[in-house]
Design an enzyme around this catalytic site. Structure first.
Site, PDB file in Angstrom:
ATOM      1  N   CYS A   1     -10.803   0.225   3.169  1.00 41.30           N
ATOM      2  CA  CYS A   1      -9.380   0.058   2.878  1.00 41.30           C
ATOM      3  C   CYS A   1      -8.811   1.404   2.451  1.00 41.30           C
ATOM      4  CB  CYS A   1      -9.211  -0.968   1.754  1.00 41.30           C
ATOM      5  SG  CYS A   1      -7.504  -1.215   1.267  1.00 41.30           S
ATOM      6  N   LEU A   2      -7.621   1.742   2.951  1.00 36.40           N
ATOM      7  CA  LEU A   2      -6.997   3.020   2.586  1.00 36.40           C
ATOM      8  C   LEU A   2      -6.737   3.113   1.082  1.00 36.40           C
ATOM      9  CD1 LEU A   2      -4.401   3.414   5.493  1.00 36.40           C
ATOM     10  CD2 LEU A   2      -6.590   4.598   5.245  1.00 36.40           C
TER      11      LEU A   2
ATOM     12  N   GLN B   1       0.820  -1.227   0.000  1.00 40.76           N
ATOM     13  CA  GLN B   1       0.000   0.000   0.000  1.00 40.76           C
ATOM     14  C   GLN B   1       0.849   1.271   0.000  1.00 40.76           C
ATOM     15  OE1 GLN B   1      -2.719  -1.359   3.363  1.00 40.76           O
ATOM     16  NE2 GLN B   1      -4.121  -0.257   2.040  1.00 40.76           N
TER      17      GLN B   1
END
Ligand SMILES: [Zn+2]
Length: 170
Positions: free
Chosen positions: A92-93, A50
């Site tokens: 979710c980021l 991420q």
């Protein structure tokens, strides 16, 4: 150092991460940066892909700074055991603004290594169990939308494509 969060659509999020083999200063720096980036993005969990780094590392703090003992570093995590079921909204980021109901096990035992390479096991329930599943999924190249219906997933993909086109997905 705070890294920008990589958004859905970037191929780094959809490929399995190779395991960590060196437990060195570079790994410690990566983990410190991951915590910093996660808190800056108001998240309770973050996986290395991420921030664009394909390594089997995740950090979790489901108390968001409230309890220093809740900070967990998971190097090369594997799900050992799951129990029960929970149904709740998950986000979710890497997919900001999208939240969907996802069924996850209610109790999860993970086996991972710490920053020194020592193996440990940790059992979490509720949100922590959900975080273990969500972050381990990331390291396997999977996103939470793979756990929703095809219909909902296609809708999200369509919305994301629109946002990308409009230049609003960065
Ligand atoms: Zn996520």
């Amino acid at each position: 150092m705070i890294y920008p969060i990589v958004k859905y659509g970037d191929p780094v999020l959809e490929k399995p991460c190779p395991p960590v083999t060196a437990f060195d200063e570079e790994l410690r720096k990566l983990v410190a940066d991951m915590f910093e980036s996660m808190y800056a993005a108001h998240g309770v969990g973050l996986a290395a892909p991420q921030i664009g780094i394909s390594k089997r590392v995740a950090v979790v703090d489901v108390t968001f700074k409230e309890d220093p003992n809740a900070k967990l570093v998971l190097v090369n995590p594997e799900i050992l055991h799951t129990e029960g079921k929970q149904k709740d909204n998950e986000g979710c980021l890497s997919l900001p603004e999208f939240r969907e109901r996802v069924t996850r096990p209610n109790k999860v035992t993970v086996r991972a290594q710490d920053l020194q390479g020592k193996f440990f096991e940790h059992t979490g329930e509720g949100l922590l169990a959900r975080a273990f599943m969500h972050e381990t999924d990331h390291l396997d190249g999977k996103l939470f939308i793979q756990h929703v219906s095809t219909l909902k997933r296609d809708l999200i993909k369509r919305k994301v494509r629109k946002l990308i086109k409009a230049g609003e997905w960065k």
